[in-house]
Design an enzyme around this catalytic site. Structure first.
Site, PDB file in Angstrom:
ATOM      1  N   ARG A  73       0.726  -1.324   0.127  1.00 35.30           N
ATOM      2  CA  ARG A  73       0.011  -0.031   0.164  1.00 35.30           C
ATOM      3  C   ARG A  73       0.895   1.080   0.041  1.00 35.30           C
ATOM      4  O   ARG A  73       0.315   2.241   0.471  1.00 35.30           O
ATOM      5  CB  ARG A  73      -0.911  -0.121   1.344  1.00 35.30           C
ATOM      6  CG  ARG A  73      -1.783  -1.095   1.193  1.00 35.30           C
ATOM      7  CD  ARG A  73      -2.977  -0.960   0.105  1.00 35.30           C
ATOM      8  NE  ARG A  73      -3.812  -2.097   0.147  1.00 35.30           N
ATOM      9  CZ  ARG A  73      -4.197  -3.152  -0.398  1.00 35.30           C
ATOM     10  NH1 ARG A  73      -2.812  -3.685  -1.411  1.00 35.30           N
ATOM     11  NH2 ARG A  73      -5.077  -4.091  -0.318  1.00 35.30           N
ATOM     12  N   MET A  74       2.057   1.050  -0.269  1.00 38.28           N
ATOM     13  CA  MET A  74       2.902   2.262  -0.393  1.00 38.28           C
ATOM     14  C   MET A  74       2.779   2.700  -1.972  1.00 38.28           C
ATOM     15  O   MET A  74       3.910   2.920  -2.737  1.00 38.28           O
ATOM     16  CB  MET A  74       4.277   2.091  -0.091  1.00 38.28           C
ATOM     17  CG  MET A  74       4.783   1.722   1.173  1.00 38.28           C
ATOM     18  SD  MET A  74       4.243   3.164   2.265  1.00 38.28           S
ATOM     19  CE  MET A  74       5.574   4.256   1.866  1.00 38.28           C
TER      20      MET A  74
END
Length: 212
Positions: free
Chosen positions: A191-192
């Site tokens: 989720r970066m």
């Protein structure tokens, strides 16, 4: 809460949107990503986009429409001016667009003001639509409550009225979203995600990175 939905996760493949490779002009960046989406055999309708408007009661409303043209002036779609979105845009001439290409793990958000395209542009686009689509533009009181028989009768009446060429109805035409903000989102593992916003300024566009 549905436990199955809460536990569903898909990690994104390694990928990135590098700031050094980002175009200085958001329209150029949009064109590059759209071309890749159009070239992908996995994406059925790469020009499909969510259009969000605000009604006179302040409530937001969203629906899917198709991008039918774009250039440095903005992004064009066509509809019935008397539809719900048409009424919304008459009251609040601002809108947001969202392109979501899951297969490429990308999305583009566009926000801006709205204007109607010229009658000549609407006429040219309408003339290129299939005959059935043009008849339906006359027959359908878009967003109003109807029944199937009523719609069928209206289509038959339009076909009888226009046995040859079908002109554009005065209540049907195009809108152009004139952007003052873009956001390009590229999925990344854990989720970066990479997010870059382009903000319109007096001297051009300002680019900033946003936290995922």
């Amino acid at each position: 809460m549905n436990d199955d939905l809460g536990s569903r996760r898909r990690d994104y493949e390694p990928g990135s949107l590098d700031e050094a490779a980002l175009a200085a002009d958001p329209f150029v960046q949009f064109g590059s990503w759209l071309d890749e989406a159009l070239a992908s055999a996995r994406i059925v309708e790469a020009n499909a986009m969510s259009l969000s408007t605000i009604g006179d009661d302040g409530r937001p409303s969203a629906r899917m429409v198709l991008l039918r043209g774009w250039d440095a002036r903005g992004f064009v779609f066509y509809t019935n001016y008397e539809s719900r979105k048409g009424h919304d845009l008459a009251v609040h001439p601002d809108a947001a667009l969202l392109f979501w290409w899951a297969e490429l793990q990308r999305q583009i958000r566009i926000e801006g003001s709205i204007e109607r395209v010229s009658a000549a542009e609407s006429d040219a686009y309408f003339a290129g639509r299939p005959r059935g689509h043009r008849l339906n533009a006359w027959a359908s009181p878009q967003s109003q409550v109807v029944d199937a028989a009523q719609l069928d009768a209206a289509v038959s009446a339009a076909a009888e009225r226009y046995p040859g060429d079908v002109p554009r109805p005065p209540h049907w035409g195009g809108y152009r979203v004139i952007p003052d903000r873009f956001e390009f989102w590229q999925g990344r593992p854990d989720r970066m995600h990479d997010r870059f916003a382009f903000l319109r300024a007096a001297t051009g566009w300002i680019t900033v990175r946003l936290a995922p």
